[in-house]
Write a protein that holds these residues in place. Structure first.
Motif, PDB file in Angstrom:
ATOM      1  N   CYS A  31       0.853  -1.187   0.000  1.00 55.54           N
ATOM      2  CA  CYS A  31       0.000   0.000   0.000  1.00 55.54           C
ATOM      3  C   CYS A  31       0.891   1.239   0.000  1.00 55.54           C
ATOM      4  O   CYS A  31       1.734   1.408   0.876  1.00 55.54           O
ATOM      5  N   CYS A 232      -6.999  -0.913  -3.745  1.00 56.40           N
ATOM      6  CA  CYS A 232      -5.916  -1.895  -3.586  1.00 56.40           C
ATOM      7  C   CYS A 232      -6.381  -3.285  -4.021  1.00 56.40           C
ATOM      8  O   CYS A 232      -5.609  -4.040  -4.618  1.00 56.40           O
ATOM      9  N   HIS A 257      -8.339  -1.048   6.777  1.00 56.67           N
ATOM     10  CA  HIS A 257      -8.009  -1.090   5.337  1.00 56.67           C
ATOM     11  C   HIS A 257      -7.779  -2.507   4.797  1.00 56.67           C
ATOM     12  O   HIS A 257      -8.434  -2.934   3.842  1.00 56.67           O
ATOM     13  N   GLU A 261      -9.968  -5.003   2.418  1.00 59.60           N
ATOM     14  CA  GLU A 261      -9.431  -5.514   1.147  1.00 59.60           C
ATOM     15  C   GLU A 261      -9.731  -7.006   1.008  1.00 59.60           C
ATOM     16  O   GLU A 261     -10.181  -7.476  -0.033  1.00 59.60           O
TER      17      GLU A 261
HETATM   18 ZN   LIG Z   1      -3.985  -0.357   0.311  1.00 61.57          ZN
END
Ligand SMILES: [Zn+2]
Length: 519
Positions: A31, A232, A257, A261
């Motif tokens: 990331c 992402c 996050h 994902e």
């Molecule tokens: Zn990310």
């Protein structure tokens, strides 16, 4: 043959031997930054750690595809689903195009990463350049029953996903019921969401919102922008496939996050948890405290390199910073202090002196190698092999650096008395020298950086020149032509040496000066 590389996987909470899904290919995703302001020193740790990881994987013979994204849309203030986009906000404040802000800070970031010795990733995808892929992913998630649309925004349905037995919270070890209990009151102002745990996949843009794209969601034209977590999943899928080897990031990204994902990828019926191995680097503190703008201990990369932050007493070079970051294992916290950085500078220079020393390790002419070098060879080989043990043990660069110092101590011993090189065979010495050079330069990525100031060195040389001129004049006055010739010789040598560097020495009435050669 090196022993196997083991990596700690946040998902399994275990260290296990690394097995690529499709050897010799390895896909790595890290990331990247949200480019609305300058990166701080904490943002540098991930890129440095994963740069060493990809360098080491390549050293081990793998063909690595390393992707590090640029977040230029969708990251809202407070990292939640409400508030203004971070980049839009900066653009509005400075009366710039949002993409101007993103470009400016992307360039600055990439310059700093290059200075830190991070090789450019193979692909640097931008979120704004992958809107189509993100919309496609949202449609799959809706079709599979894990997303719903409200007023042109689309949310991920965490309870539905969890009820399907997909295990929301498995990466960060969180239990949905506990998360719900803790967030009961947090739905205020987020009344579009069915559950406070749901997160935005797409947000409808209001009139004020600067960055917007047409979408199939809500009433036409359905203009909006993607949620932060989505990019992402969409970009890693595009460039590394629906399942890939290693996903990295800072520990602060693990929840929500990375958890989101995984949920997004699983909701598209992908076979794995997006990546096989999830790796998280720990945080950086400053003088023992968490870095924060409010406390005023926030150190940007420029401030660190230029010495303009009041927390630190001086500037530290990019290679000192890289060494400093690698001196700790990536899963430990690192505390930035003047003392720590100064010790790192010393350590870094020691390794650079070691590199210079390697050239000089030659058995003196006439000296004969010993008849039996077995014992000394074994000792040297062990010191060299030990240097890999740290890296293989979950990329423990701290241990590898300590081992490199041990090896260097041995090599320094030989250098102090070159005749003792007769104790080891040429092969064992070459192996040790190659290991040292390869690990320092190619794997740890530490390179020599100019330590001297060119202007100062030039001034020093011109002083020698002026002194030689004075001495020549004095010798002539004293009727000593031999002495004068000696000084003229010196003057010529300095002129020629500087000319080779494109510098012309000028004798003026005011003294000695220099100019660029115009030839
Ligand atoms: Zn990310």
């Amino acid at each position: 043959m090196q022993p196997t590389l083991s990596l700690y996987n946040t998902l399994t909470r275990r260290k296990s031997p690394f097995q690529p899904l499709h050897a010799p290919f390895v896909g790595v995703y890290l990331c990247g930054p949200t480019v609305y302001s300058e990166a701080h020193v904490g943002n540098a740790r991930g890129p440095v750690v994963f740069d060493v990881l990809t360098r080491y994987l390549r050293y081990l013979g793998y063909t690595v595809r390393y992707v590090r994204n640029i977040t230029d849309v969708g990251h809202l203030e407070g990292d939640a689903d409400e508030g203004e986009d971070k980049i839009s906000k900066r653009a509005r404040a400075q009366q710039l195009e949002p993409m101007q802000v993103a470009e400016q800070y992307t360039n600055l970031y990439q310059g700093h990463m290059e200075a830190l010795g991070c090789l450019p990733p193979d692909i640097t995808p931008r979120a704004s350049g992958h809107i189509i892929e993100q919309i496609e992913m949202i449609q799959q998630i809706i079709n599979n029953g894990f997303g719903y649309e409200v007023n042109g925004s689309v949310y991920f349905d965490v309870p539905a996903y969890n009820a399907a037995g997909r295990g929301y919270g498995k990466l960060s070890n969180r239990v949905v019921e506990e998360l719900l209990a803790g967030s009961r009151d947090n739905l205020a102002g987020q009344d579009e969401k069915r559950s406070p745990l749901d997160f935005a996949l797409w947000k409808r843009a209001d009139e004020r919102h600067l960055m917007r794209w047409p979408s199939p969601f809500g009433e036409a034209p359905g203009e909006g922008f993607p949620g932060w977590h989505l990019e992402c999943s969409a970009m890693s899928r595009k460039y590394l496939g629906a399942e890939f080897d290693i996903h990295g990031g800072g520990l602060d990204l693990m929840f929500p996050h990375h958890e989101c994902e995984i949920a997004q990828s699983q909701a598209c019926n992908h076979p794995t948890n997006e990546a096989q191995v999830w790796m998280h680097n720990n945080m950086i503190t400053v003088n023992g405290a968490k870095m924060s703008k409010a406390v005023g201990n926030f150190i940007t990369m420029s401030q660190l390199f230029e010495g303009t932050n009041t927390t630190l007493s001086q500037a530290y070079s990019p290679m000192t910073v890289r060494f400093f970051l690698l001196q700790a294992h990536y899963r430990s916290t690192v505390d930035i202090t003047d003392e720590g950085l100064q010790a790192a500078r010393k350590g870094y220079r020691k390794l650079m002196n070691g590199l210079r020393l390697l050239e000089k390790l030659v058995l003196p002419e006439g000296a004969e190698p010993a008849a039996d070098t077995t014992a000394a060879d074994a000792e040297l080989r062990k010191l060299a092999q030990d240097c890999f043990a740290g890296l293989n043990d979950d990329l423990n660069t701290a241990r590898t650096i300590a081992s490199l110092f041990n090896l260097l101590r041995k090599l320094n011993g030989y250098a102090a008395n070159l005749a003792t090189l007769a104790q080891v065979s040429n092969e064992a010495l070459t192996e040790a020298v190659t290991t040292f050079r390869t690990l320092v330069q190619d794997v740890l990525g530490l390179r020599d950086e100019p330590r001297a100031n060119v202007e100062d060195l030039l001034g020093l040389t011109l002083n020698f020149y002026a002194n030689a001129k004075q001495s020549a004049a004095k010798a002539r006055e004293e009727g000593n032509p031999d002495e004068a010739t000696k000084h003229y010789g010196e003057i010529d040598r300095i002129r020629t040496a500087l000319k080779d560097q494109g510098i012309v020495v000028k004798d003026t009435k005011a003294g000695v000066d220099w100019a660029y050669s115009e030839e």
